[in-house]
Write an enzyme that holds these catalytic residues in place. Structure first.
Site, PDB file in Angstrom:
ATOM      1  N   GLU A 123      -3.325   7.609  -4.080  1.00 30.05           N
ATOM      2  CA  GLU A 123      -3.403   6.371  -3.305  1.00 30.05           C
ATOM      3  C   GLU A 123      -3.280   5.200  -4.273  1.00 30.05           C
ATOM      4  O   GLU A 123      -4.114   5.043  -5.167  1.00 30.05           O
ATOM      5  CB  GLU A 123      -4.714   6.281  -2.526  1.00 30.05           C
ATOM      6  CG  GLU A 123      -4.779   5.052  -1.630  1.00 30.05           C
ATOM      7  CD  GLU A 123      -6.056   5.000  -0.798  1.00 30.05           C
ATOM      8  OE1 GLU A 123      -5.955   4.870   0.433  1.00 30.05           O
ATOM      9  OE2 GLU A 123      -7.148   5.089  -1.401  1.00 30.05           O
TER      10      GLU A 123
ATOM     11  N   TYR B 147       0.858  -1.188   0.000  1.00 26.03           N
ATOM     12  CA  TYR B 147       0.000   0.000   0.000  1.00 26.03           C
ATOM     13  C   TYR B 147       0.890   1.232   0.000  1.00 26.03           C
ATOM     14  O   TYR B 147       1.903   1.280   0.713  1.00 26.03           O
ATOM     15  CB  TYR B 147      -0.893   0.027   1.246  1.00 26.03           C
ATOM     16  CG  TYR B 147      -1.653   1.336   1.403  1.00 26.03           C
ATOM     17  CD1 TYR B 147      -2.909   1.502   0.845  1.00 26.03           C
ATOM     18  CD2 TYR B 147      -1.082   2.417   2.083  1.00 26.03           C
ATOM     19  CE1 TYR B 147      -3.594   2.703   0.973  1.00 26.03           C
ATOM     20  CE2 TYR B 147      -1.755   3.624   2.210  1.00 26.03           C
ATOM     21  CZ  TYR B 147      -3.016   3.764   1.654  1.00 26.03           C
ATOM     22  OH  TYR B 147      -3.674   4.956   1.764  1.00 26.03           O
TER      23      TYR B 147
END
Length: 397
Positions: A206, A118
């Site tokens: 993101e 992530y």
């Protein structure tokens, strides 16, 4: 301004960030054509079909599926396009899917097992510095990771005077447990990602997941990008990426007439001049036992036309049971605002079917109160904050 995954990947790719390649399609036939072209370019045998909506958690709602042949590409694309996709980030009605991204399969077999990470780039408002947040737990909801295993989330803050430095990118790669080719690839990926964030004037990047492929390449498999509206004058090509079908129609209409409006879930509409006063007004509504139905800042030119447009926007929401108008007359004169409210009420006639509480303070506030009180309309005037709160409570009960 939110944009679609395929648009975010276009921006990333333009700054040298390796991405999972794909082509957007608006119907099943276009999806098949895209899959054929993608196979010729990349050699991929399988294809990932991804719904393109402004919401996360698409896979959980059935908006991301793997197709192992062209027949499945056609069937899956046909199923997803036109569906109302419900995810943890949409309403119960979901969002209608108008297009899909047909992407290459990047989880191919090789010498190593693929690994997911992530990574996001955003502003740390507490320090006033940009930061990179990252974790070894890619593919999962970062909120769940933060709650259950906070030690697996790392952050790297960037000094605005120097920008992202090489040793910081290397530290990120090291903390993700990479070595050899994967380490070098991740270092390059991070440097390019941060350059893309800065030069595109974004407020959020993101990437979940960032993938290390079986042959140790690092790429963005997904991309959630939010652009700073205030910087779009520098990026005319990005401004064209806005998809108003994905936005609240009332908010779109408000933007077109120059009003700052955000739709909320409450029962009391509010019309205010100034963002700070608007926030305080929403607190006032809560304290009075109501729930704010919107944030609406009419700005410093609250004339009759602008006030009428604001009323019409508020009343599009059938949950609104009352409207609180709270204006501080510094630049704008209160009597002009009051006249605007009276004129708008008369022009709208029966459409103005909820009680209106008006609090005007500042220049000519006494004249404004007199205008409201003598208008003969279903409008309640107030002078003090508490008085306005009491009247809100009164009309709601």
């Amino acid at each position: 301004m939110n944009i679609h995954e395929y648009q975010g990947k276009e921006i990333l790719n333009s700054f040298g960030v390796r991405i999972q390649r794909g082509t957007v399609a608006r119907n099943a036939k276009e999806a098949v054509d895209a899959a054929k072209e993608l196979t010729e370019k990349t050699g991929t045998g399988w294809h990932v079909i991804k719904a393109q909506v402004h919401a996360g958690g698409r896979g959980k709602g059935g908006g991301v599926k793997l197709a192992k042949n062209l027949k499945e590409v056609e069937e899956i694309a046909g199923e997803i396009i036109g569906m109302n996709l419900v995810t943890p980030q949409t309403s119960a009605e979901g969002k209608k899917v108008h297009q899909v991204l047909v992407a290459e399969d990047v989880y191919y077999p090789g010498d190593n097992e693929p690994e997911e990470y992530y990574m996001s780039v955003l502003l740390n408002r507490a320090t006033g510095r940009n930061m990179i947040m990252y974790s070894t737990e890619g593919g999962m909801d970062i909120e769940t990771v933060a709650e259950e295993t906070p030690d697996l989330i790392f952050t790297e803050e960037i000094d605005p005077a120097t920008g992202l430095l090489g040793f910081q990118a290397r530290r990120i790669a090291f903390n993700l447990g990479l070595s050899g080719k994967g380490f070098k690839e991740m270092t390059k990926f991070v440097m390019s990602l941060y350059e893309a964030f800065e030069k595109s004037d974004s407020s959020l990047f993101e990437i979940n997941p960032v993938l290390k492929t079986s042959d140790d390449l690092i790429m963005a498999v997904d991309a959630k990008v939010t652009l700073d509206d205030n910087a779009l004058f520098r990026h005319k090509d990005y401004a064209e990426m806005r998809d108003v079908r994905e936005e609240n129609p009332t908010e779109v209409e408000a933007r077109e007439v120059g009003l700052n409006y955000v739709d909320l879930d409450g029962n009391v509409g509010c019309m205010v001049n100034g963002a700070g006063l608007a926030m305080a007004t929403m607190d006032l509504i809560k304290q009075a036992g109501g729930e704010p139905a919107n944030f609406l800042d009419v700005g410093g030119t609250a004339d009759a036309k602008r006030v009428e447009e604001a009323f019409r926007l508020i009343l599009k929401d059938d949950k609104v049971e009352a409207i609180l108008v709270n204006i501080f007359g510094g630049i704008v004169r209160c009597d002009r605002v009051a006249q605007g409210i009276v004129d708008a009420s008369k022009n709208m006639g029966d459409a103005m079917n909820v009680p209106i509480i008006v609090r005007l303070q500042g220049t000519n506030a006494d004249i404004a109160k007199e205008l409201i009180d003598n208008s003969g309309l279903k409008v309640y005037s107030a002078v003090q904050f508490q008085e306005a709160a009491d009247k809100v409570q009164e009309v709601l009960s």
